[in-house]
Scaffold this motif. Structure first.
Motif, PDB file in Angstrom:
ATOM      1  N   ALA A   1       0.836  -1.205   0.000  1.00 25.15           N
ATOM      2  CA  ALA A   1       0.000   0.000   0.000  1.00 25.15           C
ATOM      3  C   ALA A   1       0.873   1.258   0.000  1.00 25.15           C
ATOM      4  CB  ALA A   1      -0.939  -0.005   1.198  1.00 25.15           C
ATOM      5  N   VAL A   2       1.959   1.210   0.798  1.00 22.77           N
ATOM      6  CA  VAL A   2       2.901   2.337   0.825  1.00 22.77           C
ATOM      7  C   VAL A   2       3.557   2.502  -0.541  1.00 22.77           C
ATOM      8  CG1 VAL A   2       5.036   3.204   1.836  1.00 22.77           C
ATOM      9  CG2 VAL A   2       3.305   2.141   3.305  1.00 22.77           C
TER      10      VAL A   2
ATOM     11  N   THR B   1       2.203   8.837  -6.724  1.00 28.60           N
ATOM     12  CA  THR B   1       2.838  10.160  -6.737  1.00 28.60           C
ATOM     13  C   THR B   1       3.773  10.287  -7.928  1.00 28.60           C
ATOM     14  OG1 THR B   1       2.699  10.308  -4.328  1.00 28.60           O
ATOM     15  CG2 THR B   1       4.269  11.759  -5.428  1.00 28.60           C
ATOM     16  N   PHE B   2       4.547   9.211  -8.174  1.00 29.50           N
ATOM     17  CA  PHE B   2       5.491   9.250  -9.298  1.00 29.50           C
ATOM     18  C   PHE B   2       4.749   9.299 -10.635  1.00 29.50           C
ATOM     19  CE2 PHE B   2       7.949   7.021 -12.585  1.00 29.50           C
ATOM     20  CZ  PHE B   2       9.047   7.867 -12.657  1.00 29.50           C
ATOM     21  N   LEU B   3       3.667   8.518 -10.764  1.00 26.03           N
ATOM     22  CA  LEU B   3       2.929   8.492 -12.017  1.00 26.03           C
ATOM     23  C   LEU B   3       2.341   9.854 -12.367  1.00 26.03           C
ATOM     24  CD1 LEU B   3       1.003   5.084 -11.711  1.00 26.03           C
ATOM     25  CD2 LEU B   3       3.062   5.574 -13.046  1.00 26.03           C
TER      26      LEU B   3
ATOM     27  N   SER C   1       7.212  10.446 -15.366  1.00 30.91           N
ATOM     28  CA  SER C   1       6.535   9.234 -15.808  1.00 30.91           C
ATOM     29  C   SER C   1       5.814   9.486 -17.130  1.00 30.91           C
ATOM     30  CB  SER C   1       5.525   8.779 -14.748  1.00 30.91           C
ATOM     31  OG  SER C   1       4.755   7.697 -15.218  1.00 30.91           O
ATOM     32  N   PHE C   2       5.932   8.516 -18.036  1.00 31.74           N
ATOM     33  CA  PHE C   2       5.272   8.611 -19.342  1.00 31.74           C
ATOM     34  C   PHE C   2       4.332   7.424 -19.502  1.00 31.74           C
ATOM     35  CE2 PHE C   2       9.209  10.909 -19.653  1.00 31.74           C
ATOM     36  CZ  PHE C   2       8.924  12.021 -20.444  1.00 31.74           C
TER      37      PHE C   2
ATOM     38  N   ALA D   1       9.686   3.671 -18.605  1.00 35.04           N
ATOM     39  CA  ALA D   1       9.107   4.987 -18.853  1.00 35.04           C
ATOM     40  C   ALA D   1       7.983   5.344 -17.892  1.00 35.04           C
ATOM     41  CB  ALA D   1       8.581   5.052 -20.295  1.00 35.04           C
ATOM     42  N   THR D   2       7.134   4.355 -17.572  1.00 35.54           N
ATOM     43  CA  THR D   2       5.949   4.640 -16.756  1.00 35.54           C
ATOM     44  C   THR D   2       6.229   4.480 -15.276  1.00 35.54           C
ATOM     45  OG1 THR D   2       4.573   3.801 -18.574  1.00 35.54           O
ATOM     46  CG2 THR D   2       3.512   4.109 -16.427  1.00 35.54           C
ATOM     47  N   TRP D   3       6.852   3.358 -14.903  1.00 33.48           N
ATOM     48  CA  TRP D   3       7.032   3.046 -13.489  1.00 33.48           C
ATOM     49  C   TRP D   3       8.334   3.578 -12.899  1.00 33.48           C
ATOM     50  CZ3 TRP D   3       5.398  -2.752 -14.245  1.00 33.48           C
ATOM     51  CH2 TRP D   3       4.007  -2.801 -14.465  1.00 33.48           C
TER      52      TRP D   3
END
Length: 343
Positions: free
Chosen positions: A173-174, A181-183, A188-189, A309-311
């Motif tokens: 969950a953390v 937040t990163f996405l 992040s793409f 790219a995304t994660w």
């Protein structure tokens, strides 16, 4: 026999004078030994039956836990799907082992109770005058004790597994919150956005991602004379990384072996590459994978592009590379064919 006739227990009327007289006679002739033996025999059976009831409830509880686990679903496209799946598999294993244990103990307890019922002799008092292990009911009742210990251990194992599962769910969950937040950040793409890019934008995104990972980008886009090097970057150890970028509209389409042959012919001779990477938002054909395997070209297809790219996974981690000279590559068994790692 000493009977407190003020007891609330009444001798029933059996509807037959002869039977009533027989019961009265047996009561009048009974001794204290008879009374204690009858009670002990009843108590042994009661212990076995009580255990059966407890074991049945435990079995039902474990099945209920298993059914609850079946209703849980891994969040769609979660970065941490493997953690969910691993934690769930560990808990399911503990529950299923506990079910096996408790169902086995329940079966044995029922057999023990039937054994006790079959051991009702004419002379109950004589039965309990036998010392130590000689009396027939001892083994049956001792077995109930052993079965109880087995069930307690199974219950502890499930309880501990639940604690571990909840700990993993808290941890994930953390991680999910940090990932959310990163996405939402500029780093992040999303692949849907990547699919709408043109080739030029795709090359510049790759350069931007390389910078995000701490690489020193010396070329951020190719052209008609790029000789197969759309992006060139240096690692912290001064290894030269050459990227060839192959954008596919809407993420549909494959990169073939001819592109890999062209890249192989220029990346090292022309650009002195230490690490050669072909990156696409599509996939690679099997001939392209086979060629790349034998010529140390690292393939980063759609599945791994999501990780990078995304994660936000570092490139060298995605490709399972280290900042050191590389020699051979191999496709990971059972993985997406676009995933290549160093062997």
């Amino acid at each position: 026999m000493h009977i407190n006739w003020r007891t609330t227990v009444q001798v029933p009327d059996y509807g037959n004078d002869h039977l009533n007289e027989l019961f009265q006679r047996h009561l009048s002739e009974a001794t204290d030994d008879d009374l204690l033996a009858a009670y002990l025999h009843w108590a042994e059976g009661r212990i076995a039956l009580d255990f059966c009831g407890t074991a049945e409830a435990l079995v039902e509880r474990f099945y209920s836990e298993n059914e609850s686990l079946d209703r849980l679903r891994t969040p769609h496209r979660s970065r941490y799907a493997s953690i969910y799946q691993s934690a769930r598999a560990d808990l399911r294993h503990a529950i299923e082992q506990a079910i096996d244990t408790t169902e086995s103990t329940l079966l044995k307890a029922r057999e023990s109770w039937r054994s006790l019922c079959a051991q009702t002799p004419h002379d109950l008092a004589g039965r309990y005058r036998q010392a130590g292990e000689a009396h027939p009911g001892r083994a049956a009742v001792a077995l109930i004790g052993q079965l109880g210990e087995q069930n307690a251990e199974a219950e502890r194992a499930v309880r501990n597994a639940l604690v571990r599962y909840r700990h993993e769910m808290h941890r994930v969950a953390v991680l999910e919150q940090e990932m959310a937040t990163f996405l939402a950040s500029d780093g992040s793409f999303d692949l849907q956005d990547v699919d709408t890019m043109n080739p030029y934008e795709f090359e510049h995104m790759v350069a931007r991602l390389a910078r995000r990972d701490g690489l020193n980008v010396v070329r951020s886009g190719g052209g008609s004379r790029d000789l197969g090097a759309d992006v060139i970057a240096l690692t912290a150890g001064d290894l030269r990384v050459v990227f060839q970028c192959k954008h596919r509209h809407a993420g549909v389409g494959k990169v073939g072996s001819r592109d890999m042959q062209t890249l192989n012919g220029t990346a090292r001779p022309e650009h002195q590459a230490d690490i050669v990477i072909a990156v696409t938002n599509g996939t690679f054909t099997k001939p392209a994978i086979d060629f790349s395997r034998s010529h140390t070209i690292h393939l980063l297809g759609r599945t791994d592009l999501r990780r990078w790219a995304t994660w936000g996974d570092p490139l060298l981690s995605v490709l399972d590379l280290t900042d050191a000279p590389l020699t051979t590559t191999a496709v990971t068994p059972g993985s997406d064919p676009t995933y290549v790692q160093v062997s």
